[in-house]
Structure formats: C-alpha cells, structure tokens
Enzyme design. Sequence first.
Site, PDB file in Angstrom:
ATOM      1  N   CYS A 141       0.828  -1.206   0.000  1.00 46.13           N
ATOM      2  CA  CYS A 141       0.000   0.000   0.000  1.00 46.13           C
ATOM      3  C   CYS A 141       0.864   1.259   0.000  1.00 46.13           C
ATOM      4  O   CYS A 141       0.356   2.365  -0.113  1.00 46.13           O
ATOM      5  CB  CYS A 141      -0.893   0.052   1.224  1.00 46.13           C
ATOM      6  SG  CYS A 141      -1.964  -1.365   1.339  1.00 46.13           S
ATOM      7  N   CYS A 144      -5.454   6.773   3.336  1.00 43.36           N
ATOM      8  CA  CYS A 144      -4.383   5.778   3.243  1.00 43.36           C
ATOM      9  C   CYS A 144      -3.202   6.059   4.155  1.00 43.36           C
ATOM     10  O   CYS A 144      -2.597   5.143   4.703  1.00 43.36           O
ATOM     11  CB  CYS A 144      -3.867   5.714   1.826  1.00 43.36           C
ATOM     12  SG  CYS A 144      -5.165   5.373   0.664  1.00 43.36           S
TER      13      CYS A 144
END
Lengths: 125, 125, 396, 396
Positions: B34, B103
């Site tokens: 990620c 995120c």
Amino acid sequence: MDYTEKVMDHFMNPRNVGKIENADAIAEVGNPSCGDVIKMYLRIQGETIEDIKFQTFGCGAAIAVSSQTTEMVKGKSLKEALDLTRDQVAEELGGLPPIKMHCSNLAADALHQAVKTYMKEHGLS
Amino acid sequence: MDYTEKVMDHFMNPRNVGKIENADAIAEVGNPSCGDVIKMYLRIQGETIEDIKFQTFGCGAAIAVSSQTTEMVKGKSLKEALDLTRDQVAEELGGLPPIKMHCSNLAADALHQAVKTYMKEHGLS
Amino acid sequence: MERIYLDYNATTPVRAEVRDAVMPFLNELFGNPSSRHLEGRQVKTKIEAARAQVAAAIGAEPERVVFNAGATEGNVSVLRGYQVNYKDKKGRNHIIVSGVEHPAVYDTAKKMAGEGYEVTFVPVDGEGNLDMAFLKSAVTERTGLISVMTVNNETGVIYPVKEIAKIAHEKGALFHTDAVQAVGKMPFDVKDIDADFVTISAHKFYAPKGVGAIYIKKGKRLDPLLTGGHQESNRRAGTENVAGMIAMGRALELAMGEMASDRERIGKIRDEFERRILAEVPHTRRNGGENNRLYTTSNISFRFVEGEAVQLKLDHFGIAVSTGSACSSGTLDPSHVIMAICNGDEEEAHSSIRFSFGKYSKMEEVGYVVDRVKEVVAQLRSFSPLYDKFLSSQGK
Amino acid sequence: MERIYLDYNATTPVRAEVRDAVMPFLNELFGNPSSRHLEGRQVKTKIEAARAQVAAAIGAEPERVVFNAGATEGNVSVLRGYQVNYKDKKGRNHIIVSGVEHPAVYDTAKKMAGEGYEVTFVPVDGEGNLDMAFLKSAVTERTGLISVMTVNNETGVIYPVKEIAKIAHEKGALFHTDAVQAVGKMPFDVKDIDADFVTISAHKFYAPKGVGAIYIKKGKRLDPLLTGGHQESNRRAGTENVAGMIAMGRALELAMGEMASDRERIGKIRDEFERRILAEVPHTRRNGGENNRLYTTSNISFRFVEGEAVQLKLDHFGIAVSTGSACSSGTLDPSHVIMAICNGDEEEAHSSIRFSFGKYSKMEEVGYVVDRVKEVVAQLRSFSPLYDKFLSSQGK
Ligand SMILES: Cc1ncc(COP(=O)(O)O)c(C=O)c1O
Ligand SMILES: Cc1ncc(COP(=O)(O)O)c(C=O)c1O
C-alpha cells in the site's frame, strides 16, 4: 484558400464586363442558389468572335474566370472558343483553389453554350 | 496536492523517530504494497505513555502523521491515547490533502492497536 | 493605412494585459501542474486562480469549471458525454438542438443522428428567432439534452436560454448552452439560467486561440472525451494548456470590469454603421431582428452580389469582414444559419456579410467602411446578371 | 540557490527561440486561420509552415500531420478512431497495447475493454522489454490496431516499433506509436518505421503545453474525435491553437539541429549520475535495462523508502524529480509501468524515482544531486521499519 495574383487582378479589374446590346449570341449558366451565375454576350462576325462581354454573380474566382475567359477568346474563331477548356482558363490564371475548380469555373461552359447555339442557328458545324 | 507548513515541518524534522528497545507495547499497521507501513513503540508506566517512538515507511503525509501522533500522546494516559482519532491528528496538522486522508493517516491505528494489546495483556480495560 | 478589423466574432487579438499575464508561463513558470515539486505546485496554484477567475465571470463555483482546448471540444464533449447522467442510457437518446447552432453542435448532432440518436432541429423565423412552440412540443420523456446557443455567432441573435432550460428540466432533460459569443460580452450567469452545461472559448474575448472551458453543474457529469489522466479532476485528461488557461482567466477578469462600457461604446458604433448601411445601400436586408441581438454584430445581405466577392474587395480596401462564419469557409454553401434565417432564399444567403465589432473598433471608422461598402456593392452590381434582370423587371 | 530541474520527461521549459517565434501571434498576427481576409490568410500561411517543420522532423509529408491539443488527445483519437479504416468495423475490434503505455493509451484501452472491445496487454520483463513472442501470438485476423510507444516515459526503455509495425501489417492490423518521448530527442522516421499513426506532444521538446500532433499515414483515416469544423482538412475541428502550433514547429526545427550534440552531452550526464547512484547508494535498482534506453532517463528504486518522501525531500533541497509519472500523481498507486517492471514487487515500485535530464542539465550538478540523494535516502531509511527488518534479517 489563396487566390493567385492573376486571379486577384482579374477580380479587382475585370475585363470585358457588361452587356452587348443586340448580341449575336447569349448564354447563361449556373443559378443563384449555387452562388454563381455567369452570362456571356458575344458579337460574332463570320466565324470570329469580334467582341465578348460578361455579367457574373459569384465569388472572386467566378468573376476572375469570366474575365479571363473573355480575354482568351476575344478575336478568336468559334472553333477555338469551343476548344477552350475550363482547365486552360484555370491554368492561365495560375491555378484556382481546389474547392473552386468545379463550382466557380463555369465561364467556359457559358461560352460553349453561346457558341453552340449560335452555330446551330446559323447552320455551322 | 499541497501539504501544510506543519505537515512539512513534521516531515522534514520528524519527532520521536526510531525504536524503543524492550518497548512495553509495539504495533505495526499497513503494508509495503500500500506504500505505507507505520510501526509504533511505546514505553508505558502505569497508565501513562512515558515514551513513544515510530518507524514509518511511507509518503510525506504518513511520516508527518506518525510524528504528530507521537507528540500528541507522549506523557498522556492510555485512555487519552485511545480517544485520539485520525481526524484529530489531521486537524492538528492543519489538514491533509483529501487523497491522503484515508491511506496515509494510519498512525492513530497503530497507536490504538499497541495500547489495546498492552491493556489486554495487563488486564486493564 | 491601418486596417479595419470587423471580424471580432471570428476571433479577437490578444490584449496586452493578457499577453503580460502569460509571459511568465512561457518563461520561469514552466512546471507541469501535475508535478509535486515546487515547479509543478507553483503552476498548479496559478491555474486554480485562473479557474476561479473564469468561474467568477459566469457565476459558477471554481470546481465546476473544466478547462479544455476550446468550444468545439466543449460542445462535442457535452453532446457525446451527457448520457452518463441517465441510468437508462438508451431511454434518453433524443436530443434537441436549434437550427442555428455552430457546426460544433449542428454537425455533431447530425453525425449522431446517423449513429442511432434521434435528433430534432428547431427552426427559426426570418428574424432568427426560435420557434418556441415547436421546441416545446418536441420535448418528450425520451429527450436527454436540449442544446441552444446563448448568442448566435453569425447574426448576434440572443436566445431565451433561461426559458429553454426550464422547458428541458420540466421533462427531465438536461440543458446545454454554447455561450461562446455571450460570455465576456454580456451578463451571463449559469445559476440564473440554470444551465447544466455551458461551453465558452477564450479567443472570443481577447485571449489566445485553442483554450476554452465547460461549466458542469453540480451533480451533473460528462463521460470524458479525453481519458487517461487525472487532470481537471478526472474530467479532461491531458497536460494542461497552462498559458492558455492563465490567459483565459485574466481576459475574463478584465472583460467583467469593462463589459458595461464596452457594450455602450461598441453598441453605438454598430448601430450607427447598420443605420447608415441600411439607409444608404439599396436592396439590403438585416439578417436577424433589430432588437434582441448582441451589440457586436451586424449581418447584412446585399442583394444581387455574392458575399465572398464583397468580402474580398473590402479586404483589398483594408477592411476585414466575413461571409457567414469563418468556420464554414471550408465549404461553398452558405451557412445553415443564414439559410435558415433567409427562409431558404439561397440568393440572399449567398449575399450575406457579417460585420462584427469589438474593443478596438472606432466610431471614426464607420464613414470609411460605409463608403467602401457602397462603392464595392455598386461596382459588383454593375455587372451582376441578377441586378440587370431586376432592373429590367422594374422596367429600367 | 538555483534549483536543479530533473523532470524533463514530465515537461520542459519553453526555450527563448520558441518564445520569440510565438510572440507575433500574441500580437499583430491574431487572425483566425479560417478567415479569408488578410488577417486570416497571413496566419494560415504560418501554420502551414509550422506543419512543414513538424513533418520534416518525423519524415512525413506536411499534409499527413494533424495538429491537436496534445498527445492525450492524439492517443485517444487513434484508439477511438482507427476502425473507420475497416469496412467490417465489428471484425477488427481487437486491439493490442503494451503493458507500459502512458495512461492516455493504457486507461483508454481499459475503458474500451469495458465497451465491447477485446483488448490484449503485452507484458514486459524485469528490464522493461516487451514479450515479443506473446505479442506475436496475440495478433489475429481480428486485430485492428497495435499500439506500442516508441520510448517509455518512466524508464526511457526503447521499443522495437519497426518490428512491431511489421507484425501488425502482416495480419492486416494498423500500427500506432506514442512517440512523445522520442520525437525531438532521437532520430525518428515514420516511413522507416512504417507507422500508420504517430502521436507527439510539444511540451516535451521545449514548446508550450497543450499542443501536439498526430501523423496519419497516406491512405489511412481516423474518425475525428472533434467534429463540426473543416480545420486540419476536416480531421480535427476547432479553432487552432495557433501560437502552440507555431511554437511546436519552431521547437522541432531547433531540436533537429541539436539532436546529436544533445544526445552526446545529456547522455554523459545521465550516465555519470546513474553510475554514481548505483555505486554509492546501497540497495538500489535501475528500472529498465541499461542499454536500449533513451539517454534522458534514469529510473531508480531505493529500497525501504517510499518515493514521494524522497521526492519531497529532494524538492526541499532544490531538486525537482518525480515518482513514476506526473500523470499518475492523482492516484496513490505506483504506476502500472513500474509495477510491471518490478514484477509485482509493490514495495520496490513504491520506492522508485525518475530522474530525467534535458537541455539545461549540467554535469556540475551531478555531485550535488548524488550527495543529496544519499543523504535523503539514508535519513529516511534510518526510521524505516522495512529497513530495520532487513537489517535484522541480515543479523545486524
Ligand atoms: C509517453 C507519453 N504519452 C503521452 C503523454 C501525454 O501527452 P500530453 O501531455 O500532451 O497530454 C505523455 C506525457 O504527458 C507521455 O510521456
Ligand atoms: C457560437 C460558437 N460556438 C463554438 C465555436 C467554436 O469554438 P472554438 O473556436 O473554440 O473551437 C465558435 C467560434 O469559433 C462560436 O462562435
């Protein structure tokens, strides 16, 4: 869409404009809805085009082509007039924009029509 | 995508970076795929966070958020640490670009996870 | 002699203030606005400021403005992209456009008609006004989009876009207006009109060619024509025409401040010109009603002579005008706009000339222009077979 | 301190000569090239000269060059418009694109896959080279278009476009190449490659953003994306970005004259930089094979640190670089290009930085940049949990 200098010259100073009273031959081609109408008036002596004049409703090319055509056949024989093609007129003018080649280049047609009608009426061939 | 001055300050000069040897609580969130991994190390005395350090792999926002979070809970109680939200961290930083809100704003999660594990292990609630 | 430019509807010169605003972007401010480094961020900030300038000029929120390469792209984007607003896409494939739209709408709509869309063209009367009854009766539950321009580029006729937006919305259709000739020249407010989509183009208000924008109402979307980049909030991919956007913003900002005085000054020149032409040149006709027309434009048919010939001769005398629209100069047909307004009288349509006035037009020029028009038209009529016929029919 | 710009693949500054060439078009040469009057004709002549300059730079006939708003528009136009070349349109709806195309091709192709097209993406190996065997076996009688870029914008890897064009043509497919990163920087000849369509973008070779061109091979066509105007010989409607076109022509003309020396000089700087980085910064990896790469580009993964953090810190030290492509900066995912080349190792993909060199790069800057990179990477690694884990795994 650029016109050659010669086209511009004929357009700005068209030769042989107007009518001939009691002309020996007259023809008109085109129509207003196409944006071009060319009318040719001829005075004919024997087999010679003694005088020629035109009236034109149309764009710069149509007017220049008319003017140029009259210059090319004035004093020439009927036969020579019939032999004159649209392409020769365009060439003599140093070319026409492609989009104008077809629609506005009608003067030779008018000339031919006038000469042919005259020849028929006078039993020439 | 502009960072606030405060984000840039925490990013350029992150507070409390590194590890605590023999930490009382450790937690890691995120994963490299990620683009963000945040690891929190806590030294806890009673119910108080005596010291806190972090290691972060991530973008500018992730690093600034980690740094800011440690500052906000150092010396605070475990309860206060649990009450700290991601949004409070972002707010304290003067905001984060929207795309980064979700995120990269993981530090509070790591903190909560460390505190919860510690409390469970020590029978606190 | 200085030339006299009377073709402001075709395009305008870039004004000095706009040029000045652009220069840094051809120099040190060269970053790609998508870049995260300083070079990029600096430029990003500036294009957002330009977006705010454009938005302010049309009463929109900045985020509802999407920059593009001009109004042709804008118009095509709307016509091609509006269906994304309808869940049942097939159910709303009827579009209605006026019969006097710019080719970017008109030809695109025609093309779409060949691709399975149902397209209705709304006719205009001899003054260029829309047949509103026809329009109203054409809207159905299957109508997805109505597109009617705010101001016609060839005649200056102004359309009742607010009313048309209401008609569209009553049937659940979207409303688009090509406001290219209106924005920057007359008050224009997307909220007041309640338009869903609006297209504008910078080169009509003293900014460079090749940049424009679409307004997209909040909650509405367009399926992007250009894909493969997150620019313009994913609504129009491609590295931005930064200089163009800056120019557009600045030009509109300036236009807003000067609109009232321009309107007054330029309108007077146009009116005086038109009054004299209609009074002093016989056999002329104004294309477009006298009122309800933008103050910049005067479209006149000079019977018995062909437009291009008039235009060319005026050009020779240092006067730049156009026959119909510059955009139709690739064809020989008179524009569909002038044809529509001339009620199919092709001769009159072929005889039309558009004079359009702008910021650098001067009252002192009117006399010279009128004189040259008179001279040129008279000369061309002198050997027009149509004029000759007309005179004969009058017994002269 | 002067900033060091190492993001020439994202965009380039407008060079002074290009700016000079453009100025008259923001001043007295303002006519609409479609206008028939002097103002228009003057400009028309100049844009045709610019077209000839662009054509000369790629070995094309001028009339095969169609100007547009950039390579995003160009790429979309080709993908959306190529089918018009096939009588049986449905029969050729298979397209093949490389897995490392720019989003304007890649994302557009993905979108088309959702609209009934069959799309094949050709994978690359760890050096960024195309799987040619895969490509060959993917072509069928239903393949309409193969699109492979000439040079990749993120890695600089050069693709065998001439060979691919041949493969396409053998099966009756058309070949398109996005030559944005090649044209103006390395020899490029449409005839030698035998490409059917080529897209280029001006802002990559020191001209402004928002203008580009497509080459369309003689006898081939594209269904125009922008309709409603006869501009660009009916191939792209809309008033032309005149200033942009002039700039593009001039910039390419200049580029042609300087290509060989630029290549030599810039290549040396890039090589020296890359050699030092790979030697002096541990745990780095070059994305893209050493050879067969354009001399402008160096794409490096710095393990254990995230690209944006590196980029931001370098920016702070006055050095402009990019993470992947500027065009993907709207997302948080590493670019599909770097992912493809990293064989799915997302950590390495997240760690990549693109250094791209150009006309104003200087050998003297290399030392400073290398030092800052070393410093920044070391600092970020000092608190990277991944680096810590790595050290532990090495027993340190
Ligand atoms: C390879 C490649 N193709 C296409 C583009 C997009 O072109 P433009 O920036 O003109 O939209 C770019 C750069 O942005 C590029 O590098
Ligand atoms: C009413 C109208 N719509 C659209 C356009 C086309 O816009 P652009 O020139 O930006 O392509 C024009 C002018 O050319 C126009 O006058």
